[in-house]
Design a protein around this motif. Structure first.
Motif, mmCIF file in Angstrom:
data_model
loop_
_atom_site.group_PDB
_atom_site.id
_atom_site.type_symbol
_atom_site.label_atom_id
_atom_site.label_comp_id
_atom_site.label_asym_id
_atom_site.label_seq_id
_atom_site.Cartn_x
_atom_site.Cartn_y
_atom_site.Cartn_z
ATOM 1 N N THR A 77 0.830 -1.209 0.000
ATOM 2 C CA THR A 77 0.000 0.000 0.000
ATOM 3 C C THR A 77 0.861 1.254 0.000
ATOM 4 O O THR A 77 0.586 2.233 -0.706
ATOM 5 C CB THR A 77 -0.924 0.001 1.238
ATOM 6 O OG1 THR A 77 -1.722 -1.184 1.235
ATOM 7 C CG2 THR A 77 -1.815 1.220 1.249
ATOM 8 N N THR A 78 1.934 1.206 0.776
ATOM 9 C CA THR A 78 2.815 2.369 0.856
ATOM 10 C C THR A 78 3.500 2.635 -0.479
ATOM 11 O O THR A 78 3.581 3.775 -0.950
ATOM 12 C CB THR A 78 3.870 2.143 1.951
ATOM 13 O OG1 THR A 78 3.208 1.910 3.199
ATOM 14 C CG2 THR A 78 4.779 3.353 2.085
ATOM 15 N N ILE A 79 3.947 1.561 -1.089
ATOM 16 C CA ILE A 79 4.608 1.713 -2.387
ATOM 17 C C ILE A 79 3.634 2.281 -3.416
ATOM 18 O O ILE A 79 3.971 3.181 -4.187
ATOM 19 C CB ILE A 79 5.185 0.362 -2.851
ATOM 20 C CG1 ILE A 79 6.338 -0.069 -1.916
ATOM 21 C CG2 ILE A 79 5.666 0.430 -4.290
ATOM 22 C CD1 ILE A 79 6.843 -1.471 -2.177
ATOM 23 N N THR A 80 2.365 1.721 -3.417
ATOM 24 C CA THR A 80 1.349 2.208 -4.366
ATOM 25 C C THR A 80 1.041 3.676 -4.125
ATOM 26 O O THR A 80 0.939 4.481 -5.070
ATOM 27 C CB THR A 80 0.070 1.366 -4.246
ATOM 28 O OG1 THR A 80 0.379 -0.023 -4.459
ATOM 29 C CG2 THR A 80 -0.975 1.824 -5.247
ATOM 30 N N ALA A 81 0.873 4.033 -2.827
ATOM 31 C CA ALA A 81 0.555 5.416 -2.501
ATOM 32 C C ALA A 81 1.685 6.349 -2.906
ATOM 33 O O ALA A 81 1.452 7.436 -3.461
ATOM 34 C CB ALA A 81 0.263 5.550 -1.009
ATOM 35 N N LEU A 82 2.932 5.916 -2.644
ATOM 36 C CA LEU A 82 4.060 6.754 -3.011
ATOM 37 C C LEU A 82 4.163 6.906 -4.529
ATOM 38 O O LEU A 82 4.471 7.975 -5.049
ATOM 39 C CB LEU A 82 5.346 6.164 -2.440
ATOM 40 C CG LEU A 82 5.502 6.282 -0.908
ATOM 41 C CD1 LEU A 82 6.740 5.508 -0.450
ATOM 42 C CD2 LEU A 82 5.589 7.737 -0.490
ATOM 43 N N HIS A 83 3.848 5.795 -5.229
ATOM 44 C CA HIS A 83 3.884 5.842 -6.685
ATOM 45 C C HIS A 83 2.815 6.815 -7.209
ATOM 46 O O HIS A 83 3.086 7.639 -8.101
ATOM 47 C CB HIS A 83 3.669 4.438 -7.242
ATOM 48 C CG HIS A 83 3.687 4.375 -8.739
ATOM 49 N ND1 HIS A 83 4.799 4.680 -9.494
ATOM 50 C CD2 HIS A 83 2.695 4.064 -9.633
ATOM 51 C CE1 HIS A 83 4.514 4.549 -10.771
ATOM 52 N NE2 HIS A 83 3.236 4.172 -10.883
ATOM 53 N N ARG A 84 1.588 6.696 -6.640
ATOM 54 C CA ARG A 84 0.508 7.598 -7.061
ATOM 55 C C ARG A 84 0.822 9.042 -6.669
ATOM 56 O O ARG A 84 0.486 9.979 -7.401
ATOM 57 C CB ARG A 84 -0.813 7.165 -6.437
ATOM 58 C CG ARG A 84 -1.374 5.889 -7.070
ATOM 59 C CD ARG A 84 -2.606 5.422 -6.339
ATOM 60 N NE ARG A 84 -3.185 4.252 -7.006
ATOM 61 C CZ ARG A 84 -4.156 3.514 -6.482
ATOM 62 N NH1 ARG A 84 -4.638 3.814 -5.269
ATOM 63 N NH2 ARG A 84 -4.626 2.468 -7.129
ATOM 64 N N LEU A 85 1.465 9.198 -5.512
ATOM 65 C CA LEU A 85 1.814 10.545 -5.091
ATOM 66 C C LEU A 85 2.828 11.145 -6.062
ATOM 67 O O LEU A 85 2.741 12.329 -6.431
ATOM 68 C CB LEU A 85 2.389 10.503 -3.665
ATOM 69 C CG LEU A 85 2.808 11.848 -3.075
ATOM 70 C CD1 LEU A 85 1.611 12.806 -2.997
ATOM 71 C CD2 LEU A 85 3.410 11.650 -1.668
ATOM 72 N N THR A 86 3.761 10.293 -6.474
ATOM 73 C CA THR A 86 4.745 10.768 -7.458
ATOM 74 C C THR A 86 4.051 11.176 -8.749
ATOM 75 O O THR A 86 4.345 12.217 -9.352
ATOM 76 C CB THR A 86 5.779 9.672 -7.733
ATOM 77 O OG1 THR A 86 6.395 9.287 -6.505
ATOM 78 C CG2 THR A 86 6.842 10.145 -8.708
ATOM 79 N N MET A 87 3.095 10.312 -9.160
ATOM 80 C CA MET A 87 2.343 10.611 -10.376
ATOM 81 C C MET A 87 1.534 11.899 -10.214
ATOM 82 O O MET A 87 1.453 12.728 -11.142
ATOM 83 C CB MET A 87 1.404 9.455 -10.727
ATOM 84 C CG MET A 87 2.132 8.181 -11.132
ATOM 85 S SD MET A 87 1.023 6.785 -11.348
ATOM 86 C CE MET A 87 0.022 7.388 -12.667
ATOM 87 N N LEU A 88 0.915 12.067 -9.019
ATOM 88 C CA LEU A 88 0.107 13.251 -8.776
ATOM 89 C C LEU A 88 0.966 14.515 -8.809
ATOM 90 O O LEU A 88 0.594 15.521 -9.419
ATOM 91 C CB LEU A 88 -0.613 13.127 -7.431
ATOM 92 C CG LEU A 88 -1.466 14.321 -6.996
ATOM 93 C CD1 LEU A 88 -2.574 14.587 -8.019
ATOM 94 C CD2 LEU A 88 -2.067 14.079 -5.604
#
Length: 819
Positions: free
Chosen positions: A106-117
């Protein structure tokens, strides 16, 4: 065995001494049997002892097996608990690892989405600054989707910072888009070729932003487009009612000229639709101000022209955007008014009528389906019809007044030009003014229903009511009038109505016309109720108008009866002038009878052919209730009546009775003449009975009067004595005896009605008369004897004359003997 049985057994085995030799063998046999039984008992006891010991052993073995099984179960349960504890200890570390893996993922996904955002927001900011609307629209969709994943983290500072930045970027995009759209319509789109494409891309950005942005943009655009419209038509030159058509020409011209430019807007925005709605609202407001500021009543032509152009514009908008459907059946409903007057509809007419209705219905359905494919307008329930034209409604009273004036003038002209006759070959007996009046009303209704279906149409319906009431008054006034005034009262002609043959035909035409108006007025109300707005339906009622025409029908039929009464009274006056007291012989029927026969045979066939069966029956009932009693009372108006005069009058009475009974057949309407014939026969029989009383001898005249005219009065009896020519002194003695004996036998008087006559009440003799008169039957027998010529030789001559008339094939007397 008991003792007695054992003794009997022994005596049976050893009946005598010789048989005792067999005792020994018997004893030996018995002992053997005893030993056998003892051996069996011993074996059974031994076997039972062995079985009990084995059962105890088997029970002990089973008990031991159960105890061993319980021990093994307890041992297995203990091992299972130990195994479960061991498994839990083994899996405890694995579960921790699973949770750790999930959180890391979840953390990796969130960080990835945050990077994308973060990256998307940065790119969106660059696109916004460069006004790259097409790319920014797609980026907006992506950022919106990414932001939706961080709803649970909206309190984290970094997320708050990103959301705030995204909000600012959207605000920048909105300001850029609004700024670019402000140049639309200024002429820049022709100078900058890529401006329209840029604005088309900007619409994609607006769709990606909040819905309120699109609403605000469309509203700003529509208001900006209509700013010049307000400036132009609020000026003193064009802010006039007669310039209304130019308003609609302006918006149509504007939409045609900008059609290509406005294609930059997505079709789902329906910019043209919303622009037209706003245009209609502004136009309505300006027209309301113009109409309310008028210092005097508007010109009807100008007002109606402006309303007509407004309705046409509303129809165009409704057809273009699908807001409401026209009522195709209004014209058909109005056309049906008064169709029944010309002739009864044949099958082909009815078939054509319903084929047209079916075709119109199918056409509206197909148009609705096609429209649903091309014009899926949001809020399609919006109805353009009435959005502007309803502002004219409070000011259309001048139109209604003009329609009323025109209808009144047309009514006066129709009545003046009315010939009060029917053209030869016409299939209907209705006056042309009636049909023409309803044709004019239908045209007026068509005009008004094309303009409005609200208060004005209801006011016009009230005008129709007044027009029809006025026409009923015209019909009423055309009826022949009786004599009035001092001279008519002095001559006894007050209320008498003289009618010619033409007058009788005119009265029949008036009856038929009033019936046609009564029926057609109901059809008119029904048609109006179908097309008028629902809130006015309850007030659409023609019952008062129909009552007016019903009164005209009743008055007309009564006038017909009065006209025949006047002719009848003329002959009754001639009857009183006949010297009944000096007649020396009985001949053919008198001249007044021939005159009665002449005017009835002239009038009745015409009336029967022109009147419907219902009204002819009403006419017959009124006539029956009049002529019979008039003839009866007219006998008392004569001077002295001799015996020969009474015989001649009796012959005339029978002839008049025959003439009156032939009236239904003269009118060719005999289906419902039973009540009429019954009443005429009863009333004329009273006249015959009166003449028989006059013919009776003086000594039995009182008894005959009581028997034949039980409802008579002392005044009538005194008049009968005067008609017989008795002197005052002779009259007084007969009157004294009559009064002493008391009144005659009473019976219920039956009045003629359309319904069947009620039964006659039973005859009850007066107790005071019992004993004074031998019997009712005796008196009737004596009165009947007069008819057989038993009283006088003069009556014998009358009978001989009538007997001779039986053998003749024609002549007035022959009618008395026709079946």
């Amino acid at each position: 065995m008991d003792k007695s049985s054992a003794l009997e057994y022994i005596n049976q085995m050893f009946p005598n001494e010789a048989s005792l030799s067999g005792v020994e063998p018997l004893m030996q046999k018995i002992q053997n049997e005893i030993r056998t039984v003892d051996a069996g008992i011993l074996a059974a006891v031994r076997q039972q002892s062995n079985s009990g010991t084995k059962a105890k052993e088997d029970l002990a073995a089973a008990t031991r097996a159960v105890e061993e099984l319980m021990y093994k179960i307890r041992e297995i349960k203990t091992k299972a608990v130990q195994s479960e504890t061991m498994v839990q200890e083994i899996c405890r570390d694995i579960k921790k690892l699973d949770f750790a893996k999930k959180h890391i993922t979840t953390t990796i996904t969130a960080l990835h989405r945050l990077t994308m955002l973060v990256s998307a927001v940065e790119q969106l900011q660059v696109m916004a600054s460069k006004r790259q609307y097409k790319e920014a629209a797609a980026q907006l969709e992506a950022v919106n989707q990414l932001c939706s994943h961080f709803e649970a983290y909206r309190d984290i500072p970094k997320i708050i910072e990103l959301r705030e930045k995204f909000k600012n970027i959207k605000q920048i995009l909105k300001s850029h888009v609004f700024s670019d759209f402000s140049s639309l319509g200024t002429g820049k789109e022709t100078e900058e070729t890529n401006l329209l494409q840029q604005l088309s891309d900007a619409c994609l950005v607006v769709d990606a932003l909040e819905p309120s942005v699109k609403e605000e943009l469309v509203n700003n655009f529509c208001n900006r487009e209509l700013t010049s419209y307000e400036q132009i038509f609020e000026g003193a030159e064009l802010a006039k009612l007669d310039k209304t058509e130019r308003r609609y020409a302006w918006i149509k011209r504007r939409m045609r000229s900008n059609e290509e430019i406005w294609k930059i807007f997505p079709s789902s925005w329906h910019v043209s639709y919303r622009l037209c709605i706003l245009f209609c609202k502004k136009t309505r407001k300006q027209l309301e101000d113009i109409l309310s500021n008028l210092k005097e009543k508007p010109d009807v032509g100008t007002l109606l022209l402006a309303l007509q152009r407004t309705l046409e514009f509303e129809d165009e908008l409704a057809e273009k955007f699908g807001g409401g459907t026209p009522n195709r059946e209004i014209g058909n409903e109005i056309e049906e008014i008064g169709r029944g007057a010309n002739s009864s509809s044949n099958a082909s007419d009815i078939r054509k009528k319903y084929e047209k209705k079916l075709a119109a219905h199918q056409g509206s359905e197909s148009e609705g389906k096609d429209g649903s494919k091309d014009l899926a307008v949001p809020g399609a329930g919006f109805n353009f019809r009435g959005i502007v034209s309803s502002c004219f409604e409070p000011h259309l009273t001048v139109y209604v007044e003009l329609e009323e004036k025109t209808l009144m003038e047309s009514l006066e002209k129709l009545v003046q030009e009315e010939t009060w006759d029917i053209e030869e070959g016409s299939q209907s007996s209705v006056l042309s003014s009636s049909m023409q009046l309803f044709l004019i009303i239908k045209r007026s209704l068509k005009r008004c229903s094309a303009l409005t279906k609200s208060q004005t149409l209801f006011n016009l319906f009230k005008v129709f009511q007044r027009i029809l009431k006025a026409y009923a008054t015209k019909l009423f006034a055309r009826l022949p009038k009786g004599g009035t005034g001092i001279v008519a009262a002095a001559t006894g002609m007050d209320g008498h109505i003289k009618t010619s043959d033409r007058d009788e035909r005119v009265i029949c035409y008036i009856v038929n016309s009033a019936e046609y108006c009564h029926k057609t007025a109901g059809e008119l109300a029904e048609s109006v109720s179908k097309i008028i707005d629902h809130q006015f339906v309850d007030g659409v009622d023609m019952s008062e108008v129909q009552d007016e025409f019903s009164a005209v029908i009743t008055k007309s039929l009564v006038t017909l009866v009065h006209g025949l009464e006047t002719k009848f009274d003329t002959e009754m006056a001639a009857m009183t002038r006949v010297p009944w007291g000096t007649l020396d012989s009985v001949g053919d029927q008198s001249e007044y009878v021939n005159a009665i026969n002449l005017f009835l045979t002239t009038s009745i066939p015409t009336l029967g052919s022109l009147l419907s069966p219902v009204y002819f029956q009403f006419f017959l009932d009124k006539l029956a209730s009049s002529l019979g009693p008039r003839f009866y009372s007219n006998i008392f108006k004569c001077k002295q009546i001799s015996e020969t005069g009474a015989q001649q009058m009796l012959l005339d009475t029978q002839a008049v009775k025959t003439i009156l009974l032939e009236i239904p057949s003269l009118g060719r309407q005999t289906s419902s003449a039973a009540s009429y014939s019954k009443f005429v026969s009863r009333e004329m029989s009273k006249a015959e009975a009166l003449l028989k009383v006059i013919l009776s001898p003086v000594d039995s005249v009182a008894d005959t009067y009581r028997a034949l005219l039980p409802e008579g009065t002392p005044m009538e009896f005194q008049r009968i004595l005067e008609l017989k020519g008795l002197k005052k002194a002779d009259q007084q003695s007969i009157l004294d005896d009559f009064n002493k004996q008391g009144p005659g036998i009473k019976q219920t008087q039956i009045t003629p009605t359309i319904a069947p006559a009620p039964p006659v009440a039973p005859v009850v003799p007066n107790p005071t008369a019992v004993g004074l008169v031998a019997s009712r039957e005796d008196v009737l027998t004596r009165a009947a004897a007069l008819g057989r010529g038993a009283a006088t030789t003069g009556f014998k001559r009358f009978l001989a004359l009538t007997e001779a008339a039986k053998d003749r094939k024609d002549g007035p007397f022959r009618k008395l003997f026709n079946p």
